[in-house]
Design a protein around this motif. Structure first.
Motif, PDB file in Angstrom:
ATOM      1  N   MET A   1      55.850  58.104 -35.198  1.00 37.70           N
ATOM      2  CA  MET A   1      56.286  56.866 -35.838  1.00 37.70           C
ATOM      3  C   MET A   1      56.608  55.808 -34.789  1.00 37.70           C
ATOM      4  N   ILE A   2      56.229  54.588 -35.059  1.00 34.94           N
ATOM      5  CA  ILE A   2      56.528  53.495 -34.117  1.00 34.94           C
ATOM      6  C   ILE A   2      57.953  53.011 -34.359  1.00 34.94           C
ATOM      7  N   TRP A   3      58.703  52.882 -33.278  1.00 38.29           N
ATOM      8  CA  TRP A   3      60.052  52.301 -33.371  1.00 38.29           C
ATOM      9  C   TRP A   3      59.900  50.827 -32.990  1.00 38.29           C
ATOM     10  N   TYR A   4      60.013  49.919 -33.954  1.00 38.06           N
ATOM     11  CA  TYR A   4      59.709  48.504 -33.720  1.00 38.06           C
ATOM     12  C   TYR A   4      60.869  47.770 -33.038  1.00 38.06           C
ATOM     13  N   PRO A   5      60.551  46.664 -32.344  1.00 35.72           N
ATOM     14  CA  PRO A   5      61.588  45.947 -31.575  1.00 35.72           C
ATOM     15  C   PRO A   5      62.535  45.139 -32.464  1.00 35.72           C
ATOM     16  N   TYR A   6      63.774  45.100 -32.063  1.00 37.20           N
ATOM     17  CA  TYR A   6      64.802  44.257 -32.691  1.00 37.20           C
ATOM     18  C   TYR A   6      64.887  44.460 -34.196  1.00 37.20           C
ATOM     19  N   GLU A   7      64.644  45.666 -34.668  1.00 36.06           N
ATOM     20  CA  GLU A   7      64.624  45.892 -36.113  1.00 36.06           C
ATOM     21  C   GLU A   7      65.534  47.043 -36.503  1.00 36.06           C
ATOM     22  N   GLN A   8      66.214  46.893 -37.617  1.00 35.46           N
ATOM     23  CA  GLN A   8      66.853  48.033 -38.267  1.00 35.46           C
ATOM     24  C   GLN A   8      65.729  48.747 -39.006  1.00 35.46           C
ATOM     25  N   MET A   9      65.353  49.907 -38.494  1.00 36.91           N
ATOM     26  CA  MET A   9      64.161  50.582 -39.022  1.00 36.91           C
ATOM     27  C   MET A   9      64.323  50.976 -40.492  1.00 36.91           C
ATOM     28  N   LYS A  10      65.579  51.158 -40.899  1.00 34.28           N
ATOM     29  CA  LYS A  10      65.804  51.593 -42.281  1.00 34.28           C
ATOM     30  C   LYS A  10      65.452  50.485 -43.279  1.00 34.28           C
ATOM     31  N   THR A  11      65.701  49.247 -42.873  1.00 29.81           N
ATOM     32  CA  THR A  11      65.532  48.153 -43.846  1.00 29.81           C
ATOM     33  C   THR A  11      64.390  47.196 -43.514  1.00 29.81           C
ATOM     34  N   MET A  12      63.723  47.393 -42.388  1.00 24.41           N
ATOM     35  CA  MET A  12      62.701  46.394 -41.998  1.00 24.41           C
ATOM     36  C   MET A  12      61.549  46.353 -43.003  1.00 24.41           C
ATOM     37  N   LYS A  13      61.018  45.150 -43.157  1.00 25.81           N
ATOM     38  CA  LYS A  13      59.852  45.059 -44.036  1.00 25.81           C
ATOM     39  C   LYS A  13      58.602  45.391 -43.212  1.00 25.81           C
ATOM     40  N   ALA A  14      57.572  45.870 -43.877  1.00 23.06           N
ATOM     41  CA  ALA A  14      56.374  46.320 -43.148  1.00 23.06           C
ATOM     42  C   ALA A  14      55.789  45.159 -42.340  1.00 23.06           C
ATOM     43  N   PRO A  15      55.433  45.393 -41.070  1.00 25.45           N
ATOM     44  CA  PRO A  15      54.821  44.309 -40.291  1.00 25.45           C
ATOM     45  C   PRO A  15      53.401  44.029 -40.785  1.00 25.45           C
ATOM     46  N   TYR A  16      52.926  42.824 -40.538  1.00 28.10           N
ATOM     47  CA  TYR A  16      51.538  42.493 -40.896  1.00 28.10           C
ATOM     48  C   TYR A  16      50.612  43.212 -39.916  1.00 28.10           C
ATOM     49  N   LYS A  17      49.574  43.813 -40.459  1.00 31.19           N
ATOM     50  CA  LYS A  17      48.669  44.572 -39.584  1.00 31.19           C
ATOM     51  C   LYS A  17      47.490  43.690 -39.170  1.00 31.19           C
ATOM     52  N   ILE A  18      47.387  43.466 -37.878  1.00 30.73           N
ATOM     53  CA  ILE A  18      46.340  42.583 -37.357  1.00 30.73           C
ATOM     54  C   ILE A  18      45.082  43.401 -37.058  1.00 30.73           C
ATOM     55  N   VAL A  19      43.958  42.907 -37.559  1.00 38.40           N
ATOM     56  CA  VAL A  19      42.702  43.632 -37.348  1.00 38.40           C
ATOM     57  C   VAL A  19      41.762  42.877 -36.409  1.00 38.40           C
ATOM     58  N   ASP A  20      42.050  41.594 -36.180  1.00 40.63           N
ATOM     59  CA  ASP A  20      41.214  40.803 -35.267  1.00 40.63           C
ATOM     60  C   ASP A  20      42.017  39.558 -34.878  1.00 40.63           C
ATOM     61  N   ALA A  21      41.605  38.900 -33.810  1.00 41.71           N
ATOM     62  CA  ALA A  21      42.281  37.664 -33.405  1.00 41.71           C
ATOM     63  C   ALA A  21      41.301  36.833 -32.595  1.00 41.71           C
ATOM     64  N   GLU A  22      41.288  35.540 -32.858  1.00 42.36           N
ATOM     65  CA  GLU A  22      40.394  34.652 -32.098  1.00 42.36           C
ATOM     66  C   GLU A  22      40.958  33.234 -32.113  1.00 42.36           C
ATOM     67  N   GLY A  23      40.925  32.548 -30.971  1.00 42.67           N
ATOM     68  CA  GLY A  23      41.496  31.200 -30.889  1.00 42.67           C
ATOM     69  C   GLY A  23      42.965  31.254 -31.281  1.00 42.67           C
ATOM     70  N   VAL A  24      43.381  30.345 -32.152  1.00 41.47           N
ATOM     71  CA  VAL A  24      44.801  30.364 -32.565  1.00 41.47           C
ATOM     72  C   VAL A  24      45.034  31.324 -33.731  1.00 41.47           C
ATOM     73  N   TYR A  25      43.984  32.002 -34.183  1.00 38.79           N
ATOM     74  CA  TYR A  25      44.097  32.780 -35.424  1.00 38.79           C
ATOM     75  C   TYR A  25      44.299  34.277 -35.222  1.00 38.79           C
ATOM     76  N   LEU A  26      45.184  34.799 -36.060  1.00 43.52           N
ATOM     77  CA  LEU A  26      45.346  36.247 -36.232  1.00 43.52           C
ATOM     78  C   LEU A  26      44.731  36.577 -37.589  1.00 43.52           C
ATOM     79  N   TYR A  27      44.056  37.724 -37.676  1.00 41.20           N
ATOM     80  CA  TYR A  27      43.456  38.119 -38.951  1.00 41.20           C
ATOM     81  C   TYR A  27      44.076  39.425 -39.430  1.00 41.20           C
ATOM     82  N   THR A  28      44.546  39.417 -40.677  1.00 36.72           N
ATOM     83  CA  THR A  28      44.889  40.669 -41.345  1.00 36.72           C
ATOM     84  C   THR A  28      43.710  40.992 -42.262  1.00 36.72           C
ATOM     85  N   GLU A  29      43.787  42.093 -43.003  1.00 33.13           N
ATOM     86  CA  GLU A  29      42.679  42.411 -43.914  1.00 33.13           C
ATOM     87  C   GLU A  29      42.447  41.285 -44.921  1.00 33.13           C
ATOM     88  N   ASP A  30      43.541  40.599 -45.299  1.00 36.55           N
ATOM     89  CA  ASP A  30      43.372  39.620 -46.387  1.00 36.55           C
ATOM     90  C   ASP A  30      43.832  38.211 -46.052  1.00 36.55           C
TER      91      ASP A  30
END
Ligand SMILES: Cc1ncc(COP(=O)(O)O)c(C=O)c1O
Length: 399
Positions: A1-30
């Motif tokens: 399991m990943i222990w995320y930075p600066y987060e209370q792991m019990k209550t943190m909301k799921a991070p956005y999952k990045i699948v690609d990135a180009e220029g100023v853009y990050l891409y998630t699945e949707d």
């Protein structure tokens, strides 16, 4: 399991999952998101930059890493030479490390040992600023004044070794008067204090600090991990006031790989350079001078110089000032703008709850913290994209 930075792991909301990135853009699945944070203020040229990619790939085909203990190589030699030319004054001696926190540790160790090498054992204290942030390692937490660490540092009680002051000349003068023989350094994030809340202050404070450091023989350390490479609208704050030690990280590699550097001037370097092995600087991170990091840093600096990044940053500041002109709201305490940084400080942190998802739905990635909603965009951002980032911030208050 990943222990995320600066987060209370019990209550943190799921991070956005990045699948690609180009220029100023990050891409998630949707979703396609403008990264208004530049991956913690580091990705100044944007993602998947063809020239930065090429620099890394061509170095990886030779070798990715060799240690600097007993070995050296062309990318690290060239980067040290480049920094010597690129940085102001006699900031000529580059000690590399793998992160900003470690590079600040190195600076603090250098400052302490500089006096120890002279036989001056009184100078064990550090002067620092209220709301300072210098990293997450222990000495950097102690030099910093980040609210996030107060709770855990309470275990040690008040520090005997660090004094914090506000960015006021009178407080500065009083601190020098009181501690002048005990201080080894005064460390600051010059002009812009980032993680402490994007607090901006005037260069006159730094000029006075330089005078007092000269008068009382105290080293001036600029932590430009966040402010370096144009963020304040200056290439470096060190171009305005010359420190004895300068720390760079984040944008050093264009945000491609964690790497940092502690750059000393001639005076500091001479304080270590003699026949005694004891006077050597005892530090050596495994990945210091990593060849991939140095190759991409060289290319990043070349782009910064040849593509007139300072003009890009001036444009970002102009557009930001134009878009934010007259913008206010009863929930807002202040809007602050400097170079490539804009921050809306709200009166109550609760006002920003839900903003991240709101921005996500509008195609912007943002990560407000405490009472601060800010943008530190990649410098290659277009006017339209920047207006969208700022418009999303404003829209939140207009709901
Ligand atoms: C001013 C300053 N110093 C040091 C650091 C620590 O750098 P790193 O996260 O690479 O350890 C940061 C990170 O945000 C910073 O803003």
């Amino acid at each position: 399991m990943i222990w995320y930075p600066y987060e209370q792991m019990k209550t943190m909301k799921a991070p956005y999952k990045i699948v690609d990135a180009e220029g100023v853009y990050l891409y998630t699945e949707d979703q396609k998101l403008i990264d208004s944070v530049s991956s913690w203020w580091s990705v100044i040229h944007g993602y998947k930059h063809p020239e930065l990619n090429r620099a890394i790939i061509s170095q990886a085909e030779k070798f990715s890493h060799v240690m600097l203990g007993g070995l050296t190589h062309e990318p690290v030699q060239r980067l040290a030479e480049k920094l010597k030319d690129f940085l102001p004054g006699d900031l000529d001696y580059s000690f590399f490390s793998d992160s900003g926190s470690v590079a600040v540790e190195v600076a603090l160790k250098m400052a302490l040992q500089f006096y120890m090498n002279r036989g001056d054992e009184q100078r064990t204290m550090i002067l620092a600023l209220n709301h300072a942030y210098h990293g997450d390692t222990f000495k950097t937490m102690e030099a910093g004044d980040d609210e996030d660490y107060h709770f855990v540092l309470n275990a040690y009680g008040p520090s005997k070794y660090v004094v914090h002051i506000p960015t006021e000349i009178q407080a500065l003068e009083q601190a020098f008067e009181k501690y002048r023989r005990r201080l080894n350094c005064f460390i600051v994030e010059p002009l812009l204090q980032g993680a402490g809340g994007m607090r901006m202050y005037d260069v006159s404070f730094l000029k006075r600090a330089r005078e007092l450091c000269d008068k009382y023989d105290v080293l001036l350390v600029f932590d430009e991990v966040a402010t370096g490479f144009g963020r304040t609208g200056n290439r470096f704050a060190a171009d305005l006031v010359l420190p004895d030690i300068l720390v760079l990280g984040k944008a050093l590699t264009g945000g491609y790989i964690g790497h940092a550097v502690t750059v000393a001037n001639e005076k500091v370097f001479r304080g270590f350079y003699d026949d005694s092995p004891e006077h050597a600087l005892m530090h050596g991170p495994t990945f210091m001078g990593n060849a991939l990091a140095c190759s991409v840093a060289l290319k990043s600096i070349e782009l910064f110089e040849t593509q007139d990044y300072m003009a890009k940053i001036r444009r970002i500041e102009e557009i930001t000032r134009r878009e934010m002109m007259g913008f206010s709201h009863r929930q807002i305490k202040e809007v602050r703008i400097m170079g490539g940084c804009v921050c809306i400080e709200v009166k109550d942190a609760a006002v920003l709850a839900g903003y991240q998802q709101f921005a996500y739905e509008r195609g912007v990635f943002s990560r407000p913290f405490l009472k601060y909603l800010y943008a530190m965009v990649p410098y290659i951002i277009s006017e339209e994209e920047l207006v969208k980032v700022l418009g999303t911030m404003k829209e939140w208050f207009a709901r």
